[in-house]
Design an enzyme around this catalytic site. Structure first.
Site, PDB file in Angstrom:
ATOM      1  N   THR A 105       3.936   9.803 -60.075  1.00  0.00           N
ATOM      2  CA  THR A 105       5.152  10.511 -60.472  1.00  0.00           C
ATOM      3  C   THR A 105       6.193  10.416 -59.370  1.00  0.00           C
ATOM      4  OG1 THR A 105       4.169  12.543 -59.643  1.00  0.00           O
ATOM      5  CG2 THR A 105       3.936  12.114 -61.997  1.00  0.00           C
ATOM      6  N   SER A 154       5.107  19.451 -52.814  1.00  0.00           N
ATOM      7  CA  SER A 154       5.184  18.577 -53.986  1.00  0.00           C
ATOM      8  C   SER A 154       6.622  18.115 -54.130  1.00  0.00           C
ATOM      9  CB  SER A 154       4.755  19.323 -55.241  1.00  0.00           C
ATOM     10  OG  SER A 154       5.726  20.300 -55.542  1.00  0.00           O
ATOM     11  N   LYS A 155       6.813  17.146 -55.033  1.00  0.00           N
ATOM     12  CA  LYS A 155       8.174  16.650 -55.220  1.00  0.00           C
ATOM     13  C   LYS A 155       9.099  17.770 -55.672  1.00  0.00           C
ATOM     14  CE  LYS A 155       6.299  13.246 -57.295  1.00  0.00           C
ATOM     15  NZ  LYS A 155       5.513  13.864 -58.033  1.00  0.00           N
ATOM     16  N   GLN A 156       8.520  18.720 -56.445  1.00  0.00           N
ATOM     17  CA  GLN A 156       9.350  19.801 -56.983  1.00  0.00           C
ATOM     18  C   GLN A 156       9.955  20.654 -55.867  1.00  0.00           C
ATOM     19  OE1 GLN A 156       6.358  18.943 -58.384  1.00  0.00           O
ATOM     20  NE2 GLN A 156       7.389  17.948 -60.089  1.00  0.00           N
ATOM     21  N   GLY A 180      10.620  19.471 -52.861  1.00  0.00           N
ATOM     22  CA  GLY A 180      11.340  18.625 -51.917  1.00  0.00           C
ATOM     23  C   GLY A 180      10.499  17.824 -50.948  1.00  0.00           C
TER      24      GLY A 180
END
Ligand code: GLU
Length: 287
Positions: free
Chosen positions: A11, A237-239, A241
């Site tokens: 992802t 996580s990517k969420q 940053g």
């Protein structure tokens, strides 16, 4: 023979958190003179930007983490997942479910009371005895009781699957395979003896063990590694940053990941290979 794996969902690129899981699985395989595989978990196609798989494989290679066998892509393994689901349905262990999300929530509220503001809804079993002529949207595993299991770091674990999770989804209403089914089918087919992954996945393990039992597959050993937390206290996580790892100095990134695994400080070796060699020695000494 030990067989381990790193199973990223493509992802986004590897970040400091996913590198810790990758490194731990690699170190454990090397320390036990086993093989280390990479599996690209791209079952949820819409969430996987094209090319991210190759970015991850490139990042791993730059860090000296090279799989011992060619990587496997879950998006190419549809027939294997369907065969497993067919077996479960034929045995009466899986069933079609016609419920919409709103219906599940309403049934939950009728049977259990107000639903939790966060967290999973336990499936109330509406379609266990059939869909009453409505078409099946999703497929679920029939669960019973409690699963006790052992984690190499966390020790004895236990979850009442029936009460805390309920019959869970194997194939989603949008036609996509659920992570639980894909991971269990693939771990077995790849002969994985040891699953080493982040602690955020620990609470998925009882579901995977229930599925292994229903499919008469072996249960691997499990080791869930500490999570890297972001400044907000949540899992990195990517969420929130997490940045792609900066590979201008791969050896430094490996030293940081090793420190997060609790290994003693590694010498400032110049190359990833030297750093990895020192890390294997430290991991073997600690294990
Ligand atoms: N693909 C999962 C993830 O990236 C990991 C699966 C696993 O290691 O079992 O979160």
């Amino acid at each position: 023979m030990y067989r381990g794996r790193f199973a990223p969902s493509p992802t986004g690129p590897l970040h400091a958190g996913s590198l810790v899981a990758a490194l731990a699985s690699w170190l454990d395989a090397r320390a036990q003179r086993g093989r280390w595989l990479v599996r690209i978990e791209d079952v949820d196609g819409p969430r996987c930007p094209p090319g991210t798989d190759e970015v991850i494989l490139g990042q791993l290679a730059a860090l000296g983490l090279v799989p011992d066998e060619p990587p496997v892509w879950q998006s190419r393994r549809d027939t294997h997942y369907q065969a497993a689901l067919d077996r479960l349905v034929a045995a009466g262990d899986a069933y079609g479910c016609a419920c919409t999300r709103a219906e599940i929530a309403a049934a939950y509220e009728r049977m259990v009371g107000p639903r939790p503001r966060h967290g999973e809804l336990v499936y109330p079993g509406t379609c266990r005895a059939g869909t009453h002529g409505r078409p099946a949207r999703a497929w679920r595993l029939r669960v019973q009781g409690r699963v006790d299991w052992q984690d190499r770091r966390l020790g004895v674990q236990s979850q009442d699957l029936a009460a805390e999770v309920g019959d869970f989804v194997l194939k989603r209403a949008d036609g996509l395979w659920a992570y639980q089914l894909a991971v269990v089918v693939d771990d077995a087919e790849q002969g994985i003896t040891d699953v080493v992954r982040g602690e955020d996945l620990a609470d998925n393990t009882p579901r995977q063990i229930a599925l292994q039992r229903a499919l008469s597959l072996p249960t691997p050993r499990y080791l869930h590694t500490p999570l890297v937390l972001a400044a907000d206290g949540h899992k990195l996580s990517k969420q929130n940053g997490a940045a792609a790892i900066d590979l201008t100095d791969p050896a430094a990134r490996l030293r940081e990941a090793a420190a997060r695994l609790g290994l003693p400080p590694l010498p400032d070796a110049a190359t990833p290979a030297d750093t990895l060699a020192a890390a294997v020695t430290a991991w073997a000494a600690g294990g």
